[in-house]
Design a protein around this motif. Structure first.
Motif, PDB file in Angstrom:
ATOM      1  N   SER A   1      49.256  38.771  43.045  1.00 23.65           N
ATOM      2  CA  SER A   1      48.901  40.196  43.100  1.00 23.65           C
ATOM      3  C   SER A   1      47.512  40.414  43.688  1.00 23.65           C
ATOM      4  N   PRO A   2      47.379  41.263  44.700  1.00 21.69           N
ATOM      5  CA  PRO A   2      46.055  41.549  45.254  1.00 21.69           C
ATOM      6  C   PRO A   2      45.190  42.364  44.301  1.00 21.69           C
ATOM      7  N   TYR A   3      45.822  43.168  43.473  1.00 23.63           N
ATOM      8  CA  TYR A   3      45.070  43.980  42.515  1.00 23.63           C
ATOM      9  C   TYR A   3      44.459  43.075  41.438  1.00 23.63           C
ATOM     10  N   VAL A   4      45.221  42.087  41.013  1.00 27.34           N
ATOM     11  CA  VAL A   4      44.699  41.105  40.058  1.00 27.34           C
ATOM     12  C   VAL A   4      43.598  40.277  40.711  1.00 27.34           C
ATOM     13  N   ARG A   5      43.799  39.905  41.958  1.00 21.75           N
ATOM     14  CA  ARG A   5      42.786  39.102  42.641  1.00 21.75           C
ATOM     15  C   ARG A   5      41.465  39.860  42.742  1.00 21.75           C
ATOM     16  N   LYS A   6      41.534  41.140  43.013  1.00 20.25           N
ATOM     17  CA  LYS A   6      40.300  41.933  43.094  1.00 20.25           C
ATOM     18  C   LYS A   6      39.516  41.819  41.787  1.00 20.25           C
TER      19      LYS A   6
ATOM     20  N   PRO B   1      55.096  45.006  29.467  1.00 25.98           N
ATOM     21  CA  PRO B   1      55.181  46.345  28.883  1.00 25.98           C
ATOM     22  C   PRO B   1      54.644  46.451  27.463  1.00 25.98           C
ATOM     23  N   GLN B   2      54.558  45.318  26.765  1.00 18.80           N
ATOM     24  CA  GLN B   2      53.989  45.344  25.421  1.00 18.80           C
ATOM     25  C   GLN B   2      52.479  45.558  25.461  1.00 18.80           C
ATOM     26  N   THR B   3      51.879  45.235  26.604  1.00 19.34           N
ATOM     27  CA  THR B   3      50.430  45.405  26.775  1.00 19.34           C
ATOM     28  C   THR B   3      50.104  46.645  27.591  1.00 19.34           C
ATOM     29  N   ASN B   4      50.796  46.805  28.688  1.00 15.78           N
ATOM     30  CA  ASN B   4      50.615  47.973  29.557  1.00 15.78           C
ATOM     31  C   ASN B   4      51.951  48.706  29.626  1.00 15.78           C
ATOM     32  N   PRO B   5      52.030  49.906  29.073  1.00 15.54           N
ATOM     33  CA  PRO B   5      53.313  50.623  29.058  1.00 15.54           C
ATOM     34  C   PRO B   5      53.865  50.907  30.450  1.00 15.54           C
ATOM     35  N   LEU B   6      53.012  50.846  31.466  1.00 15.13           N
ATOM     36  CA  LEU B   6      53.469  51.065  32.834  1.00 15.13           C
ATOM     37  C   LEU B   6      54.087  49.808  33.438  1.00 15.13           C
ATOM     38  N   GLY B   7      53.924  48.677  32.748  1.00 13.16           N
ATOM     39  CA  GLY B   7      54.507  47.435  33.231  1.00 13.16           C
ATOM     40  C   GLY B   7      53.880  46.931  34.514  1.00 13.16           C
ATOM     41  N   LYS B   8      52.596  47.187  34.701  1.00 15.49           N
ATOM     42  CA  LYS B   8      51.909  46.803  35.934  1.00 15.49           C
ATOM     43  C   LYS B   8      50.749  45.858  35.631  1.00 15.49           C
ATOM     44  N   VAL B   9      50.399  45.059  36.635  1.00 14.94           N
ATOM     45  CA  VAL B   9      49.216  44.204  36.539  1.00 14.94           C
ATOM     46  C   VAL B   9      48.160  44.732  37.510  1.00 14.94           C
ATOM     47  N   PRO B  10      46.878  44.483  37.152  1.00 16.09           N
ATOM     48  CA  PRO B  10      46.363  43.709  36.019  1.00 16.09           C
ATOM     49  C   PRO B  10      46.240  44.548  34.759  1.00 16.09           C
ATOM     50  N   ALA B  11      46.135  43.818  33.629  1.00 13.95           N
ATOM     51  CA  ALA B  11      45.783  44.430  32.356  1.00 13.95           C
ATOM     52  C   ALA B  11      44.685  43.569  31.741  1.00 13.95           C
TER      53      ALA B  11
ATOM     54  N   ILE C   1      35.048  43.346  48.728  1.00 20.06           N
ATOM     55  CA  ILE C   1      36.068  42.675  47.922  1.00 20.06           C
ATOM     56  C   ILE C   1      37.417  43.347  48.111  1.00 20.06           C
ATOM     57  N   ALA C   2      37.449  44.671  48.047  1.00 22.57           N
ATOM     58  CA  ALA C   2      38.704  45.405  48.166  1.00 22.57           C
ATOM     59  C   ALA C   2      39.321  45.234  49.547  1.00 22.57           C
ATOM     60  N   VAL C   3      38.501  45.312  50.585  1.00 22.11           N
ATOM     61  CA  VAL C   3      39.025  45.227  51.954  1.00 22.11           C
ATOM     62  C   VAL C   3      39.565  43.832  52.256  1.00 22.11           C
ATOM     63  N   VAL C   4      38.805  42.790  51.934  1.00 20.08           N
ATOM     64  CA  VAL C   4      39.257  41.435  52.235  1.00 20.08           C
ATOM     65  C   VAL C   4      40.471  41.070  51.376  1.00 20.08           C
ATOM     66  N   THR C   5      40.502  41.545  50.153  1.00 24.12           N
ATOM     67  CA  THR C   5      41.671  41.318  49.312  1.00 24.12           C
ATOM     68  C   THR C   5      42.924  41.914  49.948  1.00 24.12           C
ATOM     69  N   ALA C   6      42.796  43.115  50.491  1.00 22.03           N
ATOM     70  CA  ALA C   6      43.935  43.765  51.144  1.00 22.03           C
ATOM     71  C   ALA C   6      44.376  42.999  52.382  1.00 22.03           C
ATOM     72  N   VAL C   7      43.418  42.615  53.210  1.00 22.28           N
ATOM     73  CA  VAL C   7      43.738  41.902  54.453  1.00 22.28           C
ATOM     74  C   VAL C   7      44.371  40.551  54.144  1.00 22.28           C
ATOM     75  N   ASP C   8      43.828  39.839  53.174  1.00 21.28           N
ATOM     76  CA  ASP C   8      44.381  38.529  52.803  1.00 21.28           C
ATOM     77  C   ASP C   8      45.812  38.656  52.284  1.00 21.28           C
ATOM     78  N   TRP C   9      46.075  39.695  51.502  1.00 17.14           N
ATOM     79  CA  TRP C   9      47.432  39.859  50.967  1.00 17.14           C
ATOM     80  C   TRP C   9      48.428  40.154  52.081  1.00 17.14           C
TER      81      TRP C   9
END
Length: 206
Positions: free
Chosen positions: A9-14, A41-51, A161-169
């Motif tokens: 996940s790029p969001y987790v990597r960030k 979902p037991q941690t994040n009701p939206l079922g998304k990462v990161p948490a 960080i955000a830009v390179v994470t996006a490009v790498d993903w």
């Protein structure tokens, strides 16, 4: 702190890059939100990462919320300006990079999600998402300054960080496409940050 997420996940990597840059201790628990046995979902009701679980109970989710919180925990290497136009500038870069990722993820899901048959996939939706990705990358290239080492000055910020994470993903998930062709400023930034430990140690992988 406990970070729950996927290594792809790029969001987790960030978040992981920010944790490394801020020299903050944490534990990592891998969880694939698309797996049938996911516990997310037991941690994040939206079922998304990161948490991010704090003190075993309070949970923060959405990468933008998490990185903003983490930046307040230590004065080491501030990544987000405290206020004013400089802060808005960095957060706008993050919003642009996350928007590119959102479109890229939508494109990949439309092409590969096992919950749809080939007949149900929509090429028009893929094309629309791809157009957003390309426009976002073009905007990054156009706005990237040429006379300084980082996007917002002389020091690394969340913008980089955000830009390179996006490009790498994008390169990780769509290796057949040269995303940086005609975008030399983004290519140079990516090359400059690739050897940095926080980036090298968190490269996306399955």
């Amino acid at each position: 702190m406990l970070l729950i997420g996927s290594l792809a996940s790029p969001y987790v990597r960030k978040v992981r890059i920010v944790l490394a840059e801020k020299k903050l201790d944490y534990r990592f628990q891998e969880d694939n939100p698309w797996a049938a046995d996911t516990q997310l979902p037991q941690t994040n009701p939206l079922g998304k990462v990161p948490a991010l679980v704090l003190d075993g109970k309070e949970v923060l989710y959405d990468s933008r919320v998490i990185v903003e919180y983490l930046d307040t925990l230590s004065p080491v290497g501030r990544l987000i300006p405290a206020g004013g136009r400089e802060r808005a500038h960095v957060k706008t870069w993050e919003a642009l990079a996350d928007g590119v990722l959102d479109a890229g993820v939508a494109m990949r899901l439309e092409q590969t999600w096992a919950g749809r048959s080939d007949a149900q996939r929509c090429q028009a939706w893929v094309d629309r998402s791809l157009d957003k990705v390309q426009r976002g990358l073009d905007a990054m290239q156009a706005q990237a300054p040429g006379a300084q080492p980082f996007l917002t000055g002389q020091h690394l910020s969340l913008a980089d960080i955000a830009v390179v994470t996006a490009v790498d993903w994008l390169a990780f998930r769509f290796p057949q496409q040269d995303w940086l062709q005609g975008r030399p400023a983004l290519a140079a930034l990516r090359e400059r940050l690739a050897p940095r430990a926080s980036f090298a140690d968190t490269a996306p992988r399955l």
